[in-house]
Design a protein around this motif. Sequence first.
Motif, PDB file in Angstrom:
ATOM      1  N   UNK A 239      44.186  36.444  42.935  1.00 29.65           N
ATOM      2  CA  UNK A 239      45.159  36.007  41.949  1.00 29.65           C
ATOM      3  C   UNK A 239      44.900  36.710  40.626  1.00 29.65           C
ATOM      4  N   UNK A 240      45.969  36.974  39.914  1.00 26.69           N
ATOM      5  CA  UNK A 240      45.892  37.574  38.589  1.00 26.69           C
ATOM      6  C   UNK A 240      46.752  36.714  37.671  1.00 26.69           C
ATOM      7  N   UNK A 241      46.088  35.927  36.835  1.00 25.59           N
ATOM      8  CA  UNK A 241      46.797  35.014  35.946  1.00 25.59           C
ATOM      9  C   UNK A 241      46.785  35.572  34.531  1.00 25.59           C
TER      10      UNK A 241
ATOM     11  N   UNK B 228      52.699  45.169  37.139  1.00 24.59           N
ATOM     12  CA  UNK B 228      51.353  44.674  37.400  1.00 24.59           C
ATOM     13  C   UNK B 228      50.769  45.418  38.577  1.00 24.59           C
ATOM     14  N   UNK B 229      49.624  46.008  38.336  1.00 23.21           N
ATOM     15  CA  UNK B 229      48.958  46.778  39.384  1.00 23.21           C
ATOM     16  C   UNK B 229      47.637  46.162  39.775  1.00 23.21           C
TER      17      UNK B 229
ATOM     18  N   UNK C 262      40.539  44.757  40.363  1.00 24.09           N
ATOM     19  CA  UNK C 262      41.074  44.507  39.036  1.00 24.09           C
ATOM     20  C   UNK C 262      42.599  44.421  39.084  1.00 24.09           C
ATOM     21  N   UNK C 263      43.153  43.583  38.233  1.00 20.29           N
ATOM     22  CA  UNK C 263      44.584  43.660  37.978  1.00 20.29           C
ATOM     23  C   UNK C 263      44.786  44.206  36.569  1.00 20.29           C
ATOM     24  N   UNK C 264      45.951  44.798  36.372  1.00 17.34           N
ATOM     25  CA  UNK C 264      46.247  45.425  35.096  1.00 17.34           C
ATOM     26  C   UNK C 264      47.743  45.378  34.835  1.00 17.34           C
TER      27      UNK C 264
ATOM     28  N   UNK D  41      37.803  41.717  36.540  1.00 16.41           N
ATOM     29  CA  UNK D  41      37.466  42.095  37.910  1.00 16.41           C
ATOM     30  C   UNK D  41      36.897  40.948  38.716  1.00 16.41           C
ATOM     31  N   UNK D  42      37.082  41.040  40.023  1.00 19.34           N
ATOM     32  CA  UNK D  42      36.516  40.071  40.952  1.00 19.34           C
ATOM     33  C   UNK D  42      35.945  40.841  42.149  1.00 19.34           C
TER      34      UNK D  42
END
Length: 123
Positions: free
Chosen positions: A21-23, A34-35, A95-97, A116-117
Amino acid sequence: QVQLVESGGGLVQPGGSLRLSCAASEFTLDYYHIGWFRQAPGKEREGLSCISSSDGRTYYADSVKGRFTISRDNVENTVYLQMNSLKPEDTAVYYCAAAVSGLWYLPDEYDYWGQGTQVTVSS
């Protein structure tokens, strides 16, 4: 302060699944492309997938096409990466960006990054 927070990483056996998940806080995710990227030790950051802000179009790297699925929940202001059929070579920090524009697979095109996770695929 604009912030992206990834979650959902962990240890999984080969063939297993995880959902990342990317919140976002302080901004609305659907205004941005969103990448998802990953980086393994000693390797460059790799673009995996992107969901477009304008029409929700999705893009995937060949290495994950057919196994990973990106999606966006505008109510929750969260972008997800469903990862299936995981392999040991998927082990990396994910990572999300967020980006306003640019080539989706280039890290330099992105303006905001999460912390990052870790995803570890091992038996």
